[in-house]
Structure formats: structure tokens, C-alpha cells
Design an enzyme around this catalytic site. Structure first.
Site, short mmCIF file in Angstrom:
data_model
loop_
_atom_site.label_atom_id
_atom_site.label_comp_id
_atom_site.label_asym_id
_atom_site.label_seq_id
_atom_site.Cartn_x
_atom_site.Cartn_y
_atom_site.Cartn_z
N ASP A 9 0.30 -1.05 -0.20
CA ASP A 9 0.07 0.03 0.09
C ASP A 9 1.21 1.78 -0.02
O ASP A 9 1.63 1.30 0.27
CB ASP A 9 -0.95 -0.21 0.96
CG ASP A 9 -1.50 1.31 1.42
OD1 ASP A 9 -2.70 2.06 0.46
OD2 ASP A 9 -1.03 1.56 2.27
N ASP A 11 -0.17 5.02 0.84
CA ASP A 11 -0.60 6.18 1.95
C ASP A 11 -0.67 5.69 2.76
O ASP A 11 -1.65 4.67 3.48
CB ASP A 11 -1.96 7.14 1.66
CG ASP A 11 -1.56 7.59 0.51
OD1 ASP A 11 -0.36 7.59 -0.12
OD2 ASP A 11 -2.96 8.22 -0.33
#
Length: 355
Positions: A9, A11
Site C-alpha cells: 500500500d 498512503d
């Protein structure tokens, strides 16, 4: 065997996620997560391929214009690339949850290519992210999810978890003559438990583990009411298979490995974990048995082991005492195996790129 992948991922995992609006849409909002660069470098070195996968709500709309997303994202990529970090793909879902698209995590459309054709090593690939949707994505992909937390499972902890060696294999082999259960832990030492029903053979197998610097449990039920042939042969096959499986992709191993004096004996062993089974063996004995082990089965054991381990093995011993000669062969094999399985780096020790 497929490639090891990390689906990461963005953010909240690679970079900090602004709590006020959850959008990194200005350069002054860009901040890398602690230890992310050395961790990604270490993970790459350990053989993982990196893929970024991120939901960017409403990207390309008035609420999150592409022109505000690109500068901080491009700078992040430039920083990572400049430090030697390479992402095979950057996968972005630009949709809002209300769009009910097919590509938003935890749905798997963005990673469909990795789920087909055996490309991915499922047992050794992971999703890393800070949200439950990342863990759900991992479940949907059939791999393990790691929930990133700066104050808990952070990048240093993740790297330790994924790069620490724990080479283990379990083989259960059942035939009409024998039932054999073998567990091998190449990165643990001591505490081996061996029971084949042939006491001297148990002692010899323990020499392999002790001098090889690893731990193994072997439990055998064989047709010893006939003789020790099937028990010794099938144990060699099962142990060789377990050693081969435990070595995994063989990345970083020494591969080669010794000469061992034992009292009046001189034993020689040369080993190449080559993927090509072959045995050269030279040993002579005065008697048919040492303890309850047939001396003719010593060669048969090593031939079976080299076949299922897919290794090239040269063994030779000279001496006067049969007990010492047999024991010297098992000890020298263990010492040689210790050298060959030791992790010395991160590259595959083959110019062909495969072992």
C-alpha cells in the site's frame, strides 16, 4: 517455483497519510514512513519483487485532480528509485467507494495477472498495508497480509520477519514397506529426535544433524522383521527430499562444500547442491554389519539421499575399524553439508540462474 512478491500500500504504509483529508496532494504533505528505504532495500536483496497497490479516492476528479496528485507521487518515486528501490508495477484504483468498481481494494482485479499461471510464490508473498482492506485483499489473493503500524509492526519489524531464515520442510513417505516422517529445520540446531528402529543408523543420522549444524526429527516404522534394507533406503529418500525442500530457492547458499580425519580414518567428501543427482562412493568394510546396520546399506543410503536431494556427492573413506569408517562418512557428509547450506549472501550460486 514462482517469484516472491510484496504488494505494498502507499498512503499510511510507504508514506504518511495526512489525517486532515487523507490526500497527498501537495509536496509539503509528502513524508516517507520511518525506515522504509533501508527496509525495502533489504527486502529486495532477500529476493522479493515489489508491487505498489493503492486506492486513490476520486483521482482525476475535481475533488482530487491528477495535477495535484502527480508532483508528490512523482517525487516519491524519484526518491525511491534514486536509492535503488524498484517497483515492478504501480497499480492505482482511482474510484470512489460509491462507484462500486471492480478494481478497488480489497477486490483483486488490479492483481489478476499475478494470480494466474503460477507466476507468484503464494507461500512466500505478502500484502503490506495499514488498513483492514489490505488484509482482506491478501485473503482474497490467497496470501498472507501484514498490517503495518508505525508503533507496532513497522518497517523494521516487517523486514526482520520476512528476511529471517526459517528453512523448514516436512516429508511424510508411506509405502508398503515403510512409513517415514521427516522434519528438517536448517536454521535451528540441537534437539534432534531420530527413531528408525536401527540403533546404529539412528546414531549415524544424528551425526549428520550434529555436524551439519541443523535439527531434524525422523520417525520410521519399517519391515525390520525382514531386514534393514527398506528402512535405510527409504529414510535416505525421505531425508534427501526434505533437505532439498528446506533449501527452497537456494538463494545465498554456499552450494559447495571437506576432508575429515577420525582416529585412523581419513574421510573425504565433496558436495555440490547442483540439481543433478550423482554419487561417487568408495569404502570397504571387513564385516557385513556394524551394530545392527548392514554395511552394504551405507552406500545405498547415500545413493538414495543424493537422488532425492538432487545433489552431486563424492564420498570416500580409508581406515581399519569398520565403526570408525562408517561414522566418518556420516560425519564428513554432515560437515560438508554445513558448508553448502550456509547462507553467505543473497544471490543464487549458479551462472545458469537456477539450481
Amino acid at each position: 517455483m514462482g517469484q516472491k512478491y510484496l504488494f505494498i500500500d502507499r498512503d499510511g504504509t510507504l508514506i504518511a497519510e495526512p489525517p486532515e483529508d487523507f490526500q497527498v496532494d501537495r509536496l509539503d504533505k509528502l513524508a516517507l514512513e520511518p525506515d522504509v528505504i533501508p527496509s525495502l532495500l533489504a527486502l529486495q536483496k532477500a529476493g522479493y519483487t515489489l508491487v505498489m497497490i493503492t486506492n486513490q479516492d476520486g483521482l482525476g476528479t475535481d475533488s482530487f485532480p491528477q495535477e495535484t496528485f502527480d508532483p508528490p507521487h512523482n517525487l516519491m518515486m524519484q526518491i525511491l528509485t534514486s536509492q535503488g528501490i524498484h517497483f515492478e508495477h504501480v497499480l492505482i484504483c482511482p474510484h470512489l467507494p460509491a462507484d462500486n468498481c471492480t478494481c478497488r481494494k480489497p477486490k483483486t482485479e488490479l492483481v489478476t495477472a499475478y494470480l494466474n499461471g503460477g507466476l507468484m510464490d503464494v507461500a512466500n508473498s505478502y500484502v503490506i498495508g495499514d488498513r483492514q482492506t489490505d488484509i482482506q485483499l491478501a485473503q482474497n489473493m490467497g496470501i498472507t497480509g501484514l498490517l503495518y503500524q508505525r508503533g507496532g509492526l513497522n518497517w523494521q519489524a516487517i523486514t526482520d520477519q520476512l528476511t529471517k531464515r526459517n528453512r523448514h520442510a516436512h516429508v511424510n513417505r508411506v509405502t508398503r514397506e515403510t512409513a517415514i516422517d521427516v522434519n528438517v529445520w536448517l536454521d535451528q540446531e540441537g534437539g534432534s529426535k531420530i527413531n528408525t528402529g536401527v540403533g546404529f543408523f539412528d546414531h549415524m543420522l544424528d551425526q549428520i544433524a550434529t555436524h551439519g549444524g541443523f535439527r531434524m526429527n525422523i520417525e520410521v516404522k519399517g519391515d525390520l522383521y525382514i531386514d534393514d534394507h527398506h528402512t535405510v533406503e527409504d529414510t535416505g529418500l525421505a531425508l534427501g527430499e526434505a533437505l532439498n525442500n528446506a533449501l527452497g530457492d537456494k538463494r545465498g547458499i554456499g552450494r559447495f562444500g571437506f576432508i575429515l580425519p577420525m582416529d585412523e580414518c581419513l574421510a573425504r567428501c565433496a558436495l555440490d547442491i547442483s540439481g543433478r543427482p550423482h554419487l561417487e562412493y568408495k569404502a570397504e568394510f571387513n564385516y557385513q554389519r556394524v551394530g545392527d546396520l548392514s554395511t552394504e546399506m551405507v552406500e545405498h543410503f547415500f545413493r538414495s539421499l543424493s537422488y532425492s536431494m538432487a545433489c552431486t556427492l563424492h564420498l570416500k573413506t580409508k581406515g581399519r575399524n569398520d565403526h570408525h569408517r562408517v561414522e566418518s562418512l556420516f560425519k564428513v557428509f554432515g560437515r560438508t553439508l554445513r558448508q553448502a547450506i550456509r547462507v553467505e549472501g543473497d544471490t543464487l550460486p549458479s551462472s545458469k540462474g537456477v539450481l
